[in-house]
Design a protein around this motif. Structure first.
Motif, PDB file in Angstrom:
ATOM      1  N   PHE A  90       0.939  -1.230  -0.011  1.00 19.83           N
ATOM      2  CA  PHE A  90      -0.130  -0.097  -0.006  1.00 19.83           C
ATOM      3  C   PHE A  90       0.813   1.267   0.093  1.00 19.83           C
ATOM      4  N   THR A  91       0.673   2.248  -0.637  1.00 21.10           N
ATOM      5  CA  THR A  91       1.368   3.619  -0.938  1.00 21.10           C
ATOM      6  C   THR A  91       0.710   4.625   0.179  1.00 21.10           C
ATOM      7  N   SER A  92      -0.546   4.491   0.351  1.00 17.88           N
ATOM      8  CA  SER A  92      -1.203   5.371   1.272  1.00 17.88           C
ATOM      9  C   SER A  92      -2.467   4.768   1.839  1.00 17.88           C
ATOM     10  N   THR A  93      -3.045   5.740   2.651  1.00 12.59           N
ATOM     11  CA  THR A  93      -4.327   5.329   3.507  1.00 12.59           C
ATOM     12  C   THR A  93      -5.385   4.871   2.611  1.00 12.59           C
ATOM     13  N   ILE A  94      -5.566   5.784   1.518  1.00 14.61           N
ATOM     14  CA  ILE A  94      -6.834   5.511   0.544  1.00 14.61           C
ATOM     15  C   ILE A  94      -6.412   4.284  -0.237  1.00 14.61           C
ATOM     16  N   ASP A  95      -5.048   4.014  -0.835  1.00 11.62           N
ATOM     17  CA  ASP A  95      -4.688   3.271  -1.503  1.00 11.62           C
ATOM     18  C   ASP A  95      -4.892   1.818  -0.634  1.00 11.62           C
ATOM     19  N   ALA A  96      -4.658   1.843   0.749  1.00 14.84           N
ATOM     20  CA  ALA A  96      -4.961   0.465   1.327  1.00 14.84           C
ATOM     21  C   ALA A  96      -6.371   0.285   1.655  1.00 14.84           C
ATOM     22  N   PHE A  97      -7.180   1.336   1.629  1.00 13.52           N
ATOM     23  CA  PHE A  97      -8.683   0.949   1.872  1.00 13.52           C
ATOM     24  C   PHE A  97      -9.082   0.554   0.382  1.00 13.52           C
ATOM     25  N   SER A  98      -8.767   1.035  -0.862  1.00 17.22           N
ATOM     26  CA  SER A  98      -9.020   0.386  -1.993  1.00 17.22           C
ATOM     27  C   SER A  98      -8.847  -0.913  -2.438  1.00 17.22           C
ATOM     28  N   LYS A  99      -7.415  -1.396  -1.934  1.00 21.71           N
ATOM     29  CA  LYS A  99      -6.838  -2.652  -2.299  1.00 21.71           C
ATOM     30  C   LYS A  99      -7.378  -3.614  -1.250  1.00 21.71           C
ATOM     31  N   ILE A 100      -7.629  -3.104  -0.241  1.00 20.20           N
ATOM     32  CA  ILE A 100      -8.088  -4.185   0.886  1.00 20.20           C
ATOM     33  C   ILE A 100      -9.646  -4.568   0.267  1.00 20.20           C
ATOM     34  N   ILE A 101     -10.395  -3.759   0.051  1.00 16.54           N
ATOM     35  CA  ILE A 101     -11.833  -3.905  -0.534  1.00 16.54           C
ATOM     36  C   ILE A 101     -11.771  -4.718  -1.583  1.00 16.54           C
ATOM     37  N   GLU A 104      -9.609  -8.325  -0.986  1.00 18.03           N
ATOM     38  CA  GLU A 104     -10.214  -9.141   0.057  1.00 18.03           C
ATOM     39  C   GLU A 104     -11.591  -9.147   0.382  1.00 18.03           C
ATOM     40  N   GLY A 105     -12.185  -7.989   0.065  1.00 18.94           N
ATOM     41  CA  GLY A 105     -13.664  -8.063   0.585  1.00 18.94           C
ATOM     42  C   GLY A 105     -13.736  -6.906   1.505  1.00 18.94           C
ATOM     43  N   VAL A 106     -14.769  -6.189   1.555  1.00 14.94           N
ATOM     44  CA  VAL A 106     -15.062  -5.115   2.533  1.00 14.94           C
ATOM     45  C   VAL A 106     -14.969  -5.601   3.774  1.00 14.94           C
ATOM     46  N   LEU A 107     -15.723  -6.796   4.269  1.00 17.49           N
ATOM     47  CA  LEU A 107     -15.395  -7.447   5.544  1.00 17.49           C
ATOM     48  C   LEU A 107     -14.105  -7.352   6.436  1.00 17.49           C
ATOM     49  N   SER A 108     -13.203  -7.379   5.245  1.00 19.14           N
ATOM     50  CA  SER A 108     -11.702  -7.730   5.975  1.00 19.14           C
ATOM     51  C   SER A 108     -11.296  -6.389   6.771  1.00 19.14           C
ATOM     52  N   LEU A 109     -11.948  -5.073   6.231  1.00 19.83           N
ATOM     53  CA  LEU A 109     -11.803  -4.164   7.188  1.00 19.83           C
ATOM     54  C   LEU A 109     -12.312  -4.146   8.573  1.00 19.83           C
TER      55      LEU A 109
END
Length: 347
Positions: A90-101, A104-109
């Motif tokens: 991940f390169t940033s917080t927004i990038d991390a949110f985007s890639k995780i969703i 891995e799916g939204v529930l991974s958050l």
């Protein structure tokens, strides 16, 4: 300074509409659930970013907090052996949110949510109900003696400190057990053996290991928090009926004040909690743990005052919104149940 004076009849009338302990439990439970759900994704992203950027020592524990409680993960060969150890750069917080969703799916958050709900929610209920009961008890005694309805700031300050002391005392054995489970990923059979080893080596008092650093941070934090929160309400004229937005703002400010004032104790508690996660309970009584005083001295000698205030920004970033969400939700449902009780009494 004087305040509004109540007659005995007015005081009794006001008591009729107060929320019951069960309603207090419902209010605090809702606040804890909402805080957990809203804050956990932010912490999941933060920890995933930290895990990829920070070189973690082999076989060391990694501590994080999602706003309501601390969590301990074990690191093996420099990698976090827990839900945070998943692929992705991940390169940033927004990038991390985007890639995780996306990957891995939204529930991974909400990966870190289950352990929070298991213990943080009951602990929060004990804390808030104890605070409310103590505050009402002290306020009634003060009003009865003086006839003044306006409570002094010392009442919420003392009530908050005593409520947290009681909550930490009750929950500490569960906190210790949870720390061991998270640090070594123990099965329930292994956990049972670890508890037996702890009792054999240290007796019943062993289940309150880490108690002193816990109350050293949590009791002053709660006292300062509630004193600040009620003081802000009083100063701004919102003591009786604070709006949702005002409660949110006042909770964030009070949480920031308390978090800043108790940060050195938080640093020490983090150090001690990691140590407890790594200690072997099967060792005999001679095994020595670092005392809270020794940790303070060690940190001060190593890093000076700056060391005792390490992590200021991350702590405030987590504490302020968590306090704001929790108290505004709690106040909202307190108002809801008060109006509900008023309607029942007048029907």
């Amino acid at each position: 300074m004087g305040g509004d004076r109540l007659s005995s009849e007015e005081l009794e009338q006001e008591k009729k509409y107060r929320i019951t302990p069960f309603q207090q439990m419902m209010s605090s439970c809702t606040g804890a659930l909402l805080t957990s759900v809203l804050v956990t994704p932010l912490d999941v992203v933060k920890i995933r970013l930290q895990a990829q950027q920070k070189a973690l020592h082999s076989n060391r524990c990694f501590l994080y907090c999602n706003g309501l409680m601390d969590h301990l993960c074990q690191c093996i060969n420099g990698k976090v052996n827990a839900w945070v150890n998943r692929p992705g750069h991940f390169t940033s917080t927004i990038d991390a949110f985007s890639k995780i969703i996306r990957n891995e799916g939204v529930l991974s958050l909400w990966s870190g949510l289950p352990p929070t709900l298991i213990m943080a929610v009951p602990a929060t209920i004990i804390y808030f109900v104890s605070y409310e009961q103590l505050r009402v008890l002290f306020s009634d005694s003060y009003t009865k003696m003086t006839g003044v309805a306006e409570q002094p700031v010392i009442i919420p300050l003392v009530s908050g400190g005593l409520a947290r002391l009681w909550a930490v005392t009750v929950v500490n054995p569960l906190e210790l057990i949870r720390t061991k489970m998270q640090s070594k990923r123990l099965t329930y059979r292994e956990l049972q053996q670890a508890c037996a080893d702890l009792y054999g080596a240290r007796g019943l008092r062993g289940f309150w290991l880490g108690y002193i650093p816990s109350i050293s941070r949590d009791v002053p934090f709660s006292a300062i928090y509630w004193g600040s929160y009620e003081g802000i309400k009083k100063m701004c004229g919102h003591e009786k009926d604070p709006s949702l937005s005002f409660s949110f703002m006042a909770g964030a400010v009070a949480g920031s004040i308390a978090g800043t004032a108790t940060l050195p104790f938080d640093v020490v508690k983090t150090y001690r909690q990691i140590e407890l996660g790594e200690v072997d309970f099967s060792e005999q009584k001679g095994q020595r743990l670092t005392t809270t005083r020794e940790v303070f001295i060690k940190i001060y000698r190593t890093s000076g005052v700056n060391g005792l205030f390490a992590g200021f920004v991350p702590r405030i970033v987590k504490v302020a919104p968590a306090c704001a969400i929790m108290i505004s939700t709690y106040e909202f449902f307190k108002k809801f149940f008060t109006e509900y009780n008023r309607k029942l009494a007048t029907e």
